[in-house]
Write an enzyme that holds these catalytic residues in place. Structure first.
Site, PDB file in Angstrom:
ATOM      1  N   GLY A  11       0.919  -1.331  -0.119  1.00 18.17           N
ATOM      2  CA  GLY A  11      -0.088   0.166  -0.056  1.00 18.17           C
ATOM      3  C   GLY A  11       0.693   0.990  -0.268  1.00 18.17           C
ATOM      4  N   ARG A  35      -0.559 -10.758  -0.451  1.00 18.97           N
ATOM      5  CA  ARG A  35      -1.959 -11.078  -1.120  1.00 18.97           C
ATOM      6  C   ARG A  35      -1.349 -11.024  -2.533  1.00 18.97           C
ATOM      7  NH1 ARG A  35      -7.171  -8.454  -2.017  1.00 18.97           N
ATOM      8  NH2 ARG A  35      -6.820  -5.797  -2.231  1.00 18.97           N
ATOM      9  N   ARG A  36      -0.548  -9.845  -3.057  1.00 23.15           N
ATOM     10  CA  ARG A  36       0.235 -10.566  -4.048  1.00 23.15           C
ATOM     11  C   ARG A  36       2.245  -9.827  -4.024  1.00 23.15           C
ATOM     12  NH1 ARG A  36      -0.088  -4.679  -6.063  1.00 23.15           N
ATOM     13  NH2 ARG A  36      -0.527  -3.018  -4.243  1.00 23.15           N
ATOM     14  N   LEU A  72      -2.259  -1.762   7.192  1.00 26.35           N
ATOM     15  CA  LEU A  72      -3.609  -2.479   6.435  1.00 26.35           C
ATOM     16  C   LEU A  72      -4.589  -1.397   6.442  1.00 26.35           C
ATOM     17  CD1 LEU A  72      -3.772  -5.559   7.770  1.00 26.35           C
ATOM     18  CD2 LEU A  72      -3.735  -5.281   5.207  1.00 26.35           C
ATOM     19  N   GLY A  73      -5.875  -1.665   5.258  1.00 29.97           N
ATOM     20  CA  GLY A  73      -6.698  -1.020   5.672  1.00 29.97           C
ATOM     21  C   GLY A  73      -7.054  -1.557   3.274  1.00 29.97           C
ATOM     22  N   TYR A 124     -16.496   4.272   8.723  1.00 33.04           N
ATOM     23  CA  TYR A 124     -16.026   4.364   8.826  1.00 33.04           C
ATOM     24  C   TYR A 124     -14.833   4.455   9.842  1.00 33.04           C
ATOM     25  CZ  TYR A 124     -10.895   5.583   7.265  1.00 33.04           C
ATOM     26  OH  TYR A 124      -9.360   5.900   7.201  1.00 33.04           O
ATOM     27  N   LYS A 128     -12.689   2.435  12.584  1.00 30.66           N
ATOM     28  CA  LYS A 128     -11.356   2.161  13.022  1.00 30.66           C
ATOM     29  C   LYS A 128     -11.505   2.310  14.369  1.00 30.66           C
ATOM     30  CE  LYS A 128      -9.256   2.677   9.393  1.00 30.66           C
ATOM     31  NZ  LYS A 128      -7.701   1.850   8.407  1.00 30.66           N
ATOM     32  N   LEU A 151      -4.541  11.299   3.306  1.00 36.20           N
ATOM     33  CA  LEU A 151      -3.006  11.074   3.510  1.00 36.20           C
ATOM     34  C   LEU A 151      -2.542  11.413   1.283  1.00 36.20           C
ATOM     35  CD1 LEU A 151      -2.260   7.374   4.260  1.00 36.20           C
ATOM     36  CD2 LEU A 151      -1.699   9.558   5.443  1.00 36.20           C
ATOM     37  N   ARG A 159      -8.662   7.644  -6.642  1.00 34.56           N
ATOM     38  CA  ARG A 159      -9.792   7.570  -5.933  1.00 34.56           C
ATOM     39  C   ARG A 159     -10.767   9.182  -5.690  1.00 34.56           C
ATOM     40  NH1 ARG A 159      -7.639   4.939  -0.837  1.00 34.56           N
ATOM     41  NH2 ARG A 159      -6.436   3.105  -1.268  1.00 34.56           N
TER      42      ARG A 159
HETATM   43  N1  LIG Z   1      -6.215   7.492   2.619  1.00 31.11           N
HETATM   44  C1  LIG Z   1      -6.515   8.309   3.365  1.00 31.11           C
HETATM   45  O1  LIG Z   1      -6.193   9.692   3.168  1.00 31.11           O
HETATM   46  C2  LIG Z   1      -5.784   7.377   5.140  1.00 31.11           C
HETATM   47  C3  LIG Z   1      -6.475   8.788   5.869  1.00 31.11           C
HETATM   48  C4  LIG Z   1      -5.764   8.678   7.461  1.00 31.11           C
HETATM   49  C5  LIG Z   1      -5.523   7.073   7.885  1.00 31.11           C
HETATM   50  N2  LIG Z   1      -5.708   6.179   6.356  1.00 31.11           N
HETATM   51  C6  LIG Z   1      -5.461   4.658   6.980  1.00 31.11           C
HETATM   52  O2  LIG Z   1      -4.126   4.531   6.255  1.00 31.11           O
HETATM   53  C7  LIG Z   1      -4.049   2.290   6.080  1.00 31.11           C
HETATM   54  C8  LIG Z   1      -3.134   2.594   4.951  1.00 31.11           C
HETATM   55  O3  LIG Z   1      -3.950   3.644   4.167  1.00 31.11           O
HETATM   56  P1  LIG Z   1      -3.060   3.276   2.307  1.00 31.11           P
HETATM   57  O4  LIG Z   1      -3.337   4.456   2.225  1.00 31.11           O
HETATM   58  O5  LIG Z   1      -1.637   3.525   2.506  1.00 31.11           O
HETATM   59  O6  LIG Z   1      -3.624   1.796   1.917  1.00 31.11           O
HETATM   60  P2  LIG Z   1      -3.771   1.444   0.234  1.00 31.11           P
HETATM   61  O7  LIG Z   1      -2.826   2.068   0.160  1.00 31.11           O
HETATM   62  O8  LIG Z   1      -5.102   1.481   0.514  1.00 31.11           O
HETATM   63  O9  LIG Z   1      -3.143  -0.261   0.786  1.00 31.11           O
HETATM   64  C9  LIG Z   1      -3.607  -1.222   2.017  1.00 31.11           C
HETATM   65  C10 LIG Z   1      -3.011  -2.321   2.090  1.00 31.11           C
HETATM   66  O10 LIG Z   1      -3.467  -2.822   2.932  1.00 31.11           O
HETATM   67  C11 LIG Z   1      -3.860  -4.495   1.722  1.00 31.11           C
HETATM   68  N3  LIG Z   1      -5.000  -4.873   1.752  1.00 31.11           N
HETATM   69  C12 LIG Z   1      -6.134  -4.744   1.338  1.00 31.11           C
HETATM   70  N4  LIG Z   1      -7.247  -4.500   1.485  1.00 31.11           N
HETATM   71  C13 LIG Z   1      -6.769  -5.946   1.972  1.00 31.11           C
HETATM   72  C14 LIG Z   1      -7.906  -7.446   1.868  1.00 31.11           C
HETATM   73  N5  LIG Z   1      -9.165  -7.974   1.752  1.00 31.11           N
HETATM   74  N6  LIG Z   1      -6.796  -9.032   1.795  1.00 31.11           N
HETATM   75  C15 LIG Z   1      -5.404  -8.639   2.241  1.00 31.11           C
HETATM   76  N7  LIG Z   1      -4.316  -6.937   1.842  1.00 31.11           N
HETATM   77  C16 LIG Z   1      -5.497  -6.312   1.999  1.00 31.11           C
HETATM   78  C17 LIG Z   1      -3.494  -3.894   0.692  1.00 31.11           C
HETATM   79  O11 LIG Z   1      -3.018  -5.184  -0.124  1.00 31.11           O
HETATM   80  P3  LIG Z   1      -3.192  -5.390  -1.550  1.00 31.11           P
HETATM   81  O12 LIG Z   1      -1.625  -4.222  -2.650  1.00 31.11           O
HETATM   82  O13 LIG Z   1      -3.420  -6.795  -2.172  1.00 31.11           O
HETATM   83  O14 LIG Z   1      -4.593  -4.942  -2.335  1.00 31.11           O
HETATM   84  C18 LIG Z   1      -1.973  -3.043   0.565  1.00 31.11           C
HETATM   85  O15 LIG Z   1      -1.283  -3.230   1.221  1.00 31.11           O
HETATM   86  C19 LIG Z   1      -5.392   2.660   6.480  1.00 31.11           C
HETATM   87  O16 LIG Z   1      -5.752   1.463   7.603  1.00 31.11           O
HETATM   88  C20 LIG Z   1      -5.709   3.717   5.384  1.00 31.11           C
HETATM   89  O17 LIG Z   1      -7.495   3.250   6.373  1.00 31.11           O
HETATM   90  C21 LIG Z   1      -6.012   6.430   5.567  1.00 31.11           C
END
Ligand SMILES: NC(=O)c1ccc[n+]([C@@H]2O[C@H](COP(=O)([O-])OP(=O)(O)OC[C@H]3O[C@@H](n4cnc5c(N)ncnc54)[C@H](OP(=O)(O)O)[C@@H]3O)[C@@H](O)[C@H]2O)c1
Length: 217
Positions: A11, A35-36, A72-73, A124, A128, A151, A159
């Site tokens: 991620g 998973r990949r 994870l997320g 959401y 959390k 982020l 997205r």
């Molecule tokens: N986006 C934002 O602005 C934001 C803000 C605050 C907090 N957060 C939190 O920060 C955390 C990290 O965010 P990020 O943006 O780095 O996440 P991301 O890029 O979406 O990556 C998520 C990771 O989780 C894995 N994952 C997702 N679904 C899965 C499944 N069904 N089985 C196994 N693995 C799975 C993904 O694997 P694959 O590559 O295989 O899919 C990837 O390694 C998350 O918990 C998110 O909610 C995000």
């Protein structure tokens, strides 16, 4: 040298974190549960392709670890339903923490979110918050919860909601001072660096790092 284990290594934050762990030179082994494939080539890294519904079965393959990191997320849109979202953002995170504890991890750092609260009506943020609550009940030797705001970073997946928020918050960022500083966006690099720094030195058994403090941890 300590050994690390990472979930979410493919991620936005997880990729940064794995780079930092390897660049630091502080770890002789970095296990990643995926998973990949990550596409990272490094003799110190060991990739384990696992079924996240059966995480405990990875125990025999990994061996003892010192520091565990969880990035994870998913989103409801990517996961396909609220239930599927909760499975990743709650169930897999808690299962990974249980695995890390069983492997002997002395430190567990996890990315949650600004506003996480098990009592809120926002789905959401409630998930959390429930995840944070259930991690605390595991009695981990040391638990660090990071609660970033929006982020920023280069994401392959488009997205739209996140992009619009980034533009709006990015434009107003200089105005986000004082109490509003907590909603200022933080980068993937800043969160990953804070996760890594959080393992250095001793700290309380449970620590929450709020978004505005992520840059300075
Ligand atoms: N986006 C934002 O602005 C934001 C803000 C605050 C907090 N957060 C939190 O920060 C955390 C990290 O965010 P990020 O943006 O780095 O996440 P991301 O890029 O979406 O990556 C998520 C990771 O989780 C894995 N994952 C997702 N679904 C899965 C499944 N069904 N089985 C196994 N693995 C799975 C993904 O694997 P694959 O590559 O295989 O899919 C990837 O390694 C998350 O918990 C998110 O909610 C995000």
């Amino acid at each position: 040298m300590p050994t690390a284990i990472v979930a979410g290594a493919t991620g936005l934050i997880g990729r940064r974190l794995v780079s930092l762990l390897l660049e630091s030179g502080d770890y002789d082994r970095v296990h990643v549960l995926v998973r990949r494939p990550t596409g990272v080539r490094d003799a110190r890294m060991v990739e384990h392709t696992v079924d996240f519904n059966e995480l405990s079965s990875a125990r025999g393959d990994v061996g003892p670890v010192d520091h565990a990191f969880c990035a994870l997320g998913t989103t409801i849109r990517s996961a396909g339903s609220r239930e599927a979202f909760r499975r990743v953002d709650h169930d897999y995170v808690v299962a990974f923490a249980q695995l890390a504890k069983a492997l002997g991890a002395k430190h567990f750092a996890v990315v949650s979110s600004l506003g996480a609260d098990p009592g809120t009506r926002n789905f959401y943020l409630r998930v959390k918050g429930e995840t944070e609550r259930d991690l605390q009940s595991l009695d981990l030797p040391r638990l660090v919860i990071l609660r970033p705001s929006l982020l920023t970073g280069e994401r392959a997946e488009f997205r739209p909601g996140e992009r619009i928020s980034q533009l709006l918050l990015g434009m107003t960022s200089p105005l986000l001072v004082g109490k509003l500083g907590r909603i200022r966006p933080v980068s993937d690099q800043q969160v990953a660096a804070a996760m890594l720094r959080s393992v250095q030195g001793d700290g309380p058994a449970m620590q929450v790092i709020q978004s505005e403090d992520i840059r300075s941890v």
